[in-house]
Design a protein around this motif. Structure first.
Motif, PDB file in Angstrom:
ATOM      1  N   GLN A  27       4.127 -64.407  -8.736  1.00  0.00           N
ATOM      2  CA  GLN A  27       5.424 -63.887  -9.171  1.00  0.00           C
ATOM      3  C   GLN A  27       6.374 -65.028  -9.576  1.00  0.00           C
ATOM      4  O   GLN A  27       7.025 -64.960 -10.620  1.00  0.00           O
ATOM      5  CB  GLN A  27       6.035 -63.062  -8.032  1.00  0.00           C
ATOM      6  CG  GLN A  27       7.357 -62.454  -8.399  1.00  0.00           C
ATOM      7  CD  GLN A  27       7.718 -61.287  -7.483  1.00  0.00           C
ATOM      8  OE1 GLN A  27       6.906 -60.798  -6.697  1.00  0.00           O
ATOM      9  NE2 GLN A  27       8.956 -60.834  -7.610  1.00  0.00           N
ATOM     10  N   LYS A  28       6.402 -66.093  -8.764  1.00  0.00           N
ATOM     11  CA  LYS A  28       7.263 -67.243  -9.092  1.00  0.00           C
ATOM     12  C   LYS A  28       6.864 -67.860 -10.426  1.00  0.00           C
ATOM     13  O   LYS A  28       7.709 -68.231 -11.238  1.00  0.00           O
ATOM     14  CB  LYS A  28       7.181 -68.299  -7.981  1.00  0.00           C
ATOM     15  CG  LYS A  28       7.978 -67.908  -6.766  1.00  0.00           C
ATOM     16  CD  LYS A  28       8.315 -69.127  -5.892  1.00  0.00           C
ATOM     17  CE  LYS A  28       8.917 -68.668  -4.579  1.00  0.00           C
ATOM     18  NZ  LYS A  28       7.894 -68.486  -3.524  1.00  0.00           N
TER      19      LYS A  28
ATOM     20  N   ILE B  83       5.307 -66.349 -12.917  1.00  0.00           N
ATOM     21  CA  ILE B  83       5.670 -65.411 -13.987  1.00  0.00           C
ATOM     22  C   ILE B  83       7.161 -65.546 -14.312  1.00  0.00           C
ATOM     23  O   ILE B  83       7.563 -65.601 -15.471  1.00  0.00           O
ATOM     24  CB  ILE B  83       5.313 -63.962 -13.576  1.00  0.00           C
ATOM     25  CG1 ILE B  83       3.788 -63.786 -13.541  1.00  0.00           C
ATOM     26  CG2 ILE B  83       5.948 -62.935 -14.537  1.00  0.00           C
ATOM     27  CD1 ILE B  83       3.302 -62.527 -12.834  1.00  0.00           C
ATOM     28  N   GLU B  84       7.969 -65.651 -13.251  1.00  0.00           N
ATOM     29  CA  GLU B  84       9.427 -65.709 -13.457  1.00  0.00           C
ATOM     30  C   GLU B  84       9.875 -67.015 -14.118  1.00  0.00           C
ATOM     31  O   GLU B  84      10.920 -67.056 -14.759  1.00  0.00           O
ATOM     32  CB  GLU B  84      10.152 -65.510 -12.119  1.00  0.00           C
ATOM     33  CG  GLU B  84      10.132 -64.035 -11.719  1.00  0.00           C
ATOM     34  CD  GLU B  84      10.438 -63.796 -10.248  1.00  0.00           C
ATOM     35  OE1 GLU B  84      10.457 -62.618  -9.854  1.00  0.00           O
ATOM     36  OE2 GLU B  84      10.636 -64.782  -9.507  1.00  0.00           O
ATOM     37  N   SER B  85       9.057 -68.051 -13.994  1.00  0.00           N
ATOM     38  CA  SER B  85       9.464 -69.331 -14.579  1.00  0.00           C
ATOM     39  C   SER B  85       8.853 -69.554 -15.968  1.00  0.00           C
ATOM     40  O   SER B  85       9.224 -70.479 -16.678  1.00  0.00           O
ATOM     41  CB  SER B  85       9.071 -70.484 -13.653  1.00  0.00           C
ATOM     42  OG  SER B  85       7.662 -70.551 -13.583  1.00  0.00           O
TER      43      SER B  85
ATOM     44  N   LEU C 146       7.914 -65.159 -22.074  1.00  0.00           N
ATOM     45  CA  LEU C 146       7.248 -63.892 -22.409  1.00  0.00           C
ATOM     46  C   LEU C 146       6.862 -63.903 -23.888  1.00  0.00           C
ATOM     47  O   LEU C 146       7.538 -64.593 -24.654  1.00  0.00           O
ATOM     48  CB  LEU C 146       8.200 -62.721 -22.147  1.00  0.00           C
ATOM     49  CG  LEU C 146       8.525 -62.435 -20.688  1.00  0.00           C
ATOM     50  CD1 LEU C 146       9.663 -61.433 -20.594  1.00  0.00           C
ATOM     51  CD2 LEU C 146       7.290 -61.915 -19.945  1.00  0.00           C
TER      52      LEU C 146
ATOM     53  N   ILE D  75       3.383 -62.791 -21.616  1.00  0.00           N
ATOM     54  CA  ILE D  75       2.544 -63.600 -20.739  1.00  0.00           C
ATOM     55  C   ILE D  75       1.250 -62.821 -20.479  1.00  0.00           C
ATOM     56  O   ILE D  75       1.248 -61.592 -20.529  1.00  0.00           O
ATOM     57  CB  ILE D  75       3.309 -63.957 -19.441  1.00  0.00           C
ATOM     58  CG1 ILE D  75       2.570 -65.035 -18.664  1.00  0.00           C
ATOM     59  CG2 ILE D  75       3.584 -62.723 -18.584  1.00  0.00           C
ATOM     60  CD1 ILE D  75       3.443 -65.785 -17.686  1.00  0.00           C
TER      61      ILE D  75
ATOM     62  N   CYS E  34       1.313 -58.954 -21.264  1.00  0.00           N
ATOM     63  CA  CYS E  34       2.505 -58.310 -20.705  1.00  0.00           C
ATOM     64  C   CYS E  34       3.753 -58.742 -21.461  1.00  0.00           C
ATOM     65  O   CYS E  34       3.972 -59.938 -21.689  1.00  0.00           O
ATOM     66  CB  CYS E  34       2.635 -58.676 -19.229  1.00  0.00           C
ATOM     67  SG  CYS E  34       1.156 -58.267 -18.290  1.00  0.00           S
TER      68      CYS E  34
ATOM     69  N   THR F  17       6.889 -57.797 -20.380  1.00  0.00           N
ATOM     70  CA  THR F  17       8.009 -57.999 -19.443  1.00  0.00           C
ATOM     71  C   THR F  17       7.498 -58.632 -18.151  1.00  0.00           C
ATOM     72  O   THR F  17       6.311 -58.536 -17.828  1.00  0.00           O
ATOM     73  CB  THR F  17       8.674 -56.652 -19.062  1.00  0.00           C
ATOM     74  OG1 THR F  17       7.709 -55.873 -18.316  1.00  0.00           O
ATOM     75  CG2 THR F  17       9.102 -55.847 -20.290  1.00  0.00           C
ATOM     76  N   GLU F  18       8.424 -59.239 -17.405  1.00  0.00           N
ATOM     77  CA  GLU F  18       8.056 -59.843 -16.117  1.00  0.00           C
ATOM     78  C   GLU F  18       7.557 -58.771 -15.155  1.00  0.00           C
ATOM     79  O   GLU F  18       6.584 -58.974 -14.430  1.00  0.00           O
ATOM     80  CB  GLU F  18       9.272 -60.547 -15.498  1.00  0.00           C
ATOM     81  CG  GLU F  18       9.545 -61.894 -16.123  1.00  0.00           C
ATOM     82  CD  GLU F  18      10.783 -62.578 -15.547  1.00  0.00           C
ATOM     83  OE1 GLU F  18      11.314 -62.127 -14.507  1.00  0.00           O
ATOM     84  OE2 GLU F  18      11.219 -63.574 -16.152  1.00  0.00           O
TER      85      GLU F  18
ATOM     86  N   ALA G   6       4.027 -57.860 -15.812  1.00  0.00           N
ATOM     87  CA  ALA G   6       3.110 -58.932 -15.412  1.00  0.00           C
ATOM     88  C   ALA G   6       2.924 -58.954 -13.902  1.00  0.00           C
ATOM     89  O   ALA G   6       1.813 -59.121 -13.394  1.00  0.00           O
ATOM     90  CB  ALA G   6       3.634 -60.278 -15.914  1.00  0.00           C
ATOM     91  N   ILE G   7       4.033 -58.752 -13.173  1.00  0.00           N
ATOM     92  CA  ILE G   7       3.953 -58.776 -11.702  1.00  0.00           C
ATOM     93  C   ILE G   7       3.115 -57.588 -11.228  1.00  0.00           C
ATOM     94  O   ILE G   7       2.262 -57.718 -10.340  1.00  0.00           O
ATOM     95  CB  ILE G   7       5.372 -58.760 -11.089  1.00  0.00           C
ATOM     96  CG1 ILE G   7       6.069 -60.098 -11.425  1.00  0.00           C
ATOM     97  CG2 ILE G   7       5.330 -58.529  -9.578  1.00  0.00           C
ATOM     98  CD1 ILE G   7       7.578 -60.099 -11.244  1.00  0.00           C
TER      99      ILE G   7
END
Ligand code: AMP
Ligand code: GLY
Length: 424
Positions: free
Chosen positions: A130-131, A133-135, A138, A140, A156, A158-159, A162-163
């Motif tokens: 998750q970390k 993906i957030e960094s 997109l 991803i 994906c 959106t975040e 992906a999560i």
């Protein structure tokens, strides 16, 4: 020589068709084969995962060469089992098959040997994924580490998406054990091409290119499939792109595998993204592509049996001059069961294949077919036929392929009508 081909799809029908034409092929068996392969080989009812039975059969029949079509038996050690029984096998060891069997292995090899590929991370824990993906930016791409029949890749936007994809994979819900580790990587833009090369651990014999059509719908829309059609060579290939693929992607892979103590033998299928004339590796596979193989075999000139035998014996350098390619373009249109790649009906009758095969420069390769008690050809899989044609240009090849498709009488089947569109 006596040859045993392992597999049952359209790829294996194309290989069987070409192997049977080889002067050096005295007998050809296929395990388990399909209704079309029966025309070129003696089919034996042994499944691709019955490794012991396959080895015993090869011993019994004094097989000189085993050719393995799909990746799963290689990952499971069929190549090693044949080698241990002193039987020549064209296909990699289980260790080398990790190039396809573990995307994490393949990405780490790229990182270690400077092979250009998308930036990535490997994760077994959701919070770390998750970390990452957030960094990252997109879109991803989230992938299972292990084999998932071509379905374990989710692009994906959106975040959140992906999560969720990473969560479903890591929990085992979406892909079982294949998803216990995930690879999260940068999205690459560009046009895709498949490139094939034979390797015997040290020598590389580059083959040719093809372009697949992975989406189910026309104009490359809808769900991902195993491939709805392909043509060869890819329309934008040129000497410079081919040189980059060989020098930057394939040679360092083969050298890296040897240095890691798992020399690669068999066919390396590089999935490549080309943007602004620069080739970047998406993935490696340890087999021919399906349906790329059907198009490629129509263009191959040479004794395939001798070439693969040389590949299995570390003698590829001796056969480099024995292989050449027709300048013509070959195209394969896949006919699938309606509903594919989701749920579809099986055991429906297909008519007209003989008429389709009579169309000039056409060959119909079978994938998921069998014969019923009355001798009818019936569908037993999602992708069922690969109607393949060759012509002096893509338009002519396409015209012949669809002329043949239109002679096939199968209400429960469908195909894309635009195979080859990027080249047109
Ligand atoms: P793979 O199983 O890795 O070949 O992925 C299946 C398909 O997903 C590829 O043929 C691409 O179309 C797409 N794909 C995979 N990885 C990426 C990426 N990093 N960027 C863009 N598309 C990708
Ligand atoms: N057609 C793509 C593959 O064989 O993986």
């Amino acid at each position: 020589m006596k040859i045993l081909l392992v597999g049952s799809g359209g790829r294996e029908h194309a290989l069987a068709w070409k192997l049977a034409q080889s002067d050096s092929c005295e007998a050809l068996y296929c395990a388990p084969g399909n209704a079309g392969i029966e025309d070129s080989a003696i089919c034996v009812p042994i499944k691709v995962d019955q490794i012991e039975e396959l080895v015993n059969f090869a011993k019994e029949k004094s097989i000189d060469l085993v050719v393995v079509g799909p990746e799963n038996p290689l990952v499971d050690g069929l190549g090693d089992a044949m080698n241990a029984a002193n039987i020549n096998v064209f296909g990699s060891s289980a260790k080398a098959a990790q190039l396809e069997g573990s995307k994490g292995f393949m990405k780490d090899l790229c990182a270690k040997y400077n092979i250009p590929t998308a930036k990535y991370g490997r994760f077994t824990e959701l919070d770390k994924a998750q970390k990452f993906i957030e960094s990252a930016g997109l879109p991803i791409v989230v992938k299972t580490d292990g084999l998932a029949a071509g379905k374990g890749v989710i692009i994906c936007e959106t975040e959140g998406q992906a999560i969720e994809a990473a969560r479903d994979m890591l929990s085992g819900d979406s892909f079982g054990a294949a998803g216990h580790e995930v690879i999260i990587e940068e999205f690459l833009e560009g046009e895709e091409v498949s490139f094939f090369a034979l390797a015997d651990g040290k020598t590389i014999l580059p083959l040719t290119s093809a372009q697949d059509h992975k989406r189910v719908g026309e104009g490359d829309t809808g769900l991902n499939t195993g491939g709805m059609g392909a043509y060869s060579p890819a329309h934008f290939m040129n000497d410079d792109i081919e040189r980059q693929i060989i020098e930057n992607l394939i040679e360092p892979t083969i050298a890296g595998m040897a240095a890691e103590g798992c020399p690669f033998t068999g066919v390396l299928f590089a999935g490549i993204m080309v943007k602004d004339g620069v080739a970047t590796l998406l993935e490696h596979n340890v087999r021919f592509g399906d349906p790329e193989c059907q198009a490629i075999m129509m263009r191959l000139q040479g004794d395939l049996a001798q070439i693969l035998l040389a590949g299995s014996q570390g003698r590829l350098d001796e056969v480099k001059d024995q292989i050449s390619w027709s300048d013509d373009v070959a195209i394969c249109v896949v006919m699938a069961a309606k509903g594919y790649p989701a749920a579809y009906e099986k055991n429906t009758i297909i008519k007209g294949i003989d008429q389709a095969n009579k169309v000039k420069d056409v060959h119909v390769f079978h994938a998921g077919t069998a014969k019923d008690g009355d001798g009818n050809i019936i569908s037993v899989g999602g992708r069922v036929l690969g109607v393949t044609a060759i012509g002096s240009n893509i338009a002519k090849a396409q015209e012949q392929a669809y002329r043949a498709v239109d002679l096939i009488n199968w209400d429960q089947g469908f195909c894309r009508r635009d195979i080859g569109w990027r080249a047109l």
